[in-house]
Design a protein around this motif. Structure first.
Motif, PDB file in Angstrom:
ATOM      1  N   SER A  75      -6.336 -15.771  -6.956  1.00  0.00           N
ATOM      2  CA  SER A  75      -6.594 -14.336  -6.887  1.00  0.00           C
ATOM      3  C   SER A  75      -5.607 -13.653  -7.826  1.00  0.00           C
ATOM      4  O   SER A  75      -4.542 -14.198  -8.122  1.00  0.00           O
ATOM      5  CB  SER A  75      -6.381 -13.824  -5.463  1.00  0.00           C
ATOM      6  OG  SER A  75      -6.476 -12.416  -5.436  1.00  0.00           O
TER       7      SER A  75
ATOM      8  N   GLU B 103      -4.853 -10.349  -7.042  1.00  0.00           N
ATOM      9  CA  GLU B 103      -4.430  -9.189  -6.260  1.00  0.00           C
ATOM     10  C   GLU B 103      -3.069  -9.388  -5.602  1.00  0.00           C
ATOM     11  O   GLU B 103      -2.659 -10.512  -5.337  1.00  0.00           O
ATOM     12  CB  GLU B 103      -5.495  -8.872  -5.209  1.00  0.00           C
ATOM     13  CG  GLU B 103      -6.824  -8.497  -5.850  1.00  0.00           C
ATOM     14  CD  GLU B 103      -7.901  -8.138  -4.851  1.00  0.00           C
ATOM     15  OE1 GLU B 103      -7.591  -7.821  -3.681  1.00  0.00           O
ATOM     16  OE2 GLU B 103      -9.081  -8.174  -5.245  1.00  0.00           O
TER      17      GLU B 103
ATOM     18  N   ASN C 148      -5.506  -3.431  -8.160  1.00  0.00           N
ATOM     19  CA  ASN C 148      -6.066  -4.746  -7.824  1.00  0.00           C
ATOM     20  C   ASN C 148      -7.448  -4.953  -8.452  1.00  0.00           C
ATOM     21  O   ASN C 148      -7.750  -6.046  -8.921  1.00  0.00           O
ATOM     22  CB  ASN C 148      -6.106  -4.957  -6.317  1.00  0.00           C
ATOM     23  CG  ASN C 148      -4.745  -5.353  -5.774  1.00  0.00           C
ATOM     24  OD1 ASN C 148      -3.997  -6.071  -6.422  1.00  0.00           O
ATOM     25  ND2 ASN C 148      -4.417  -4.879  -4.586  1.00  0.00           N
TER      26      ASN C 148
ATOM     27  N   THR D 282      -3.329 -10.307   3.861  1.00  0.00           N
ATOM     28  CA  THR D 282      -4.126  -9.635   2.838  1.00  0.00           C
ATOM     29  C   THR D 282      -5.559 -10.166   2.865  1.00  0.00           C
ATOM     30  O   THR D 282      -5.799 -11.287   3.291  1.00  0.00           O
ATOM     31  CB  THR D 282      -3.565  -9.878   1.426  1.00  0.00           C
ATOM     32  OG1 THR D 282      -3.673 -11.264   1.116  1.00  0.00           O
ATOM     33  CG2 THR D 282      -2.112  -9.451   1.319  1.00  0.00           C
TER      34      THR D 282
ATOM     35  N   GLU E  83      -8.521 -10.411  -0.127  1.00  0.00           N
ATOM     36  CA  GLU E  83      -8.558 -10.218  -1.573  1.00  0.00           C
ATOM     37  C   GLU E  83      -9.725 -10.961  -2.199  1.00  0.00           C
ATOM     38  O   GLU E  83     -10.260 -11.898  -1.609  1.00  0.00           O
ATOM     39  CB  GLU E  83      -7.247 -10.710  -2.191  1.00  0.00           C
ATOM     40  CG  GLU E  83      -6.931 -12.154  -1.857  1.00  0.00           C
ATOM     41  CD  GLU E  83      -5.495 -12.564  -2.147  1.00  0.00           C
ATOM     42  OE1 GLU E  83      -4.641 -11.691  -2.361  1.00  0.00           O
ATOM     43  OE2 GLU E  83      -5.235 -13.767  -2.168  1.00  0.00           O
TER      44      GLU E  83
END
Length: 166
Positions: free
Chosen positions: A38, A40, A49, A95, A97
């Motif tokens: 990812s 982010e 993001n 999180t 994401e």
């Protein structure tokens, strides 16, 4: 079911549809390797993001890679510069994401992207890992997450998860 005993935090992985990804991981495809990543970060705005995610897509395409977009989750270390394995529990934030599964990405490529996008870790596998998923941490340590298969879905990684995006 796998047990992860070496890792400092608990892990959980959930996939809603794995057949295509499973073929790559198990070696039943022409893919020589695979990884997930990812771009982010928890501390960044939604706009930042989104921009990072678009840039990662561009980077992957520029490198000649296709990818499968996933929804991922991770307990991200908020103590900048701290190796993930040494992150204090009170500095971990949950999180959700956008993540990517990338067939045929080299270990060097995914580690370079991990560093560029300041990720705690990426997941990687290749023919040498024999179906095992490796957690490549930002301090260059490696945790073997064990065999990954459709049967193990929902049992591993309470630290992070991935599922197919709707």
């Amino acid at each position: 079911m796998f047990e992860i005993t070496k890792l400092p935090h608990s892990y959980y992985l959930e996939e809603s549809s794995l057949s295509r990804i499973q073929r790559h991981i198990s070696g039943d495809s022409a893919a020589q390797s695979w990884g997930t990543i990812s771009a982010e970060r928890y501390a960044m705005s939604d706009e930042e993001n989104r921009e990072r995610t678009q840039q990662l897509k561009k980077d992957l395409r520029d490198m000649g890679h296709g990818f499968v977009e996933l929804e991922g989750g991770w307990r991200e270390c908020q103590e900048k510069g701290t190796p993930y394995s040494k992150c204090p529990e009170d500095k971990l934030e949950n999180t959700i994401e956008t993540s990517f599964f990338i067939p045929n990405i080299s270990r060097e490529e995914i580690e370079s992207l991990r560093d560029k996008y300041e990720q705690d870790a990426v997941i990687y596998g290749d023919k040498k890992s024999k179906g095992n998923a490796l957690l490549l941490n930002n301090d260059n340590t490696v945790d073997n997450l064990g065999k990954f298969s459709a049967e193990t879905v929902g049992t591993v990684l309470a630290q992070g998860y991935s599922k197919m995006k709707n």
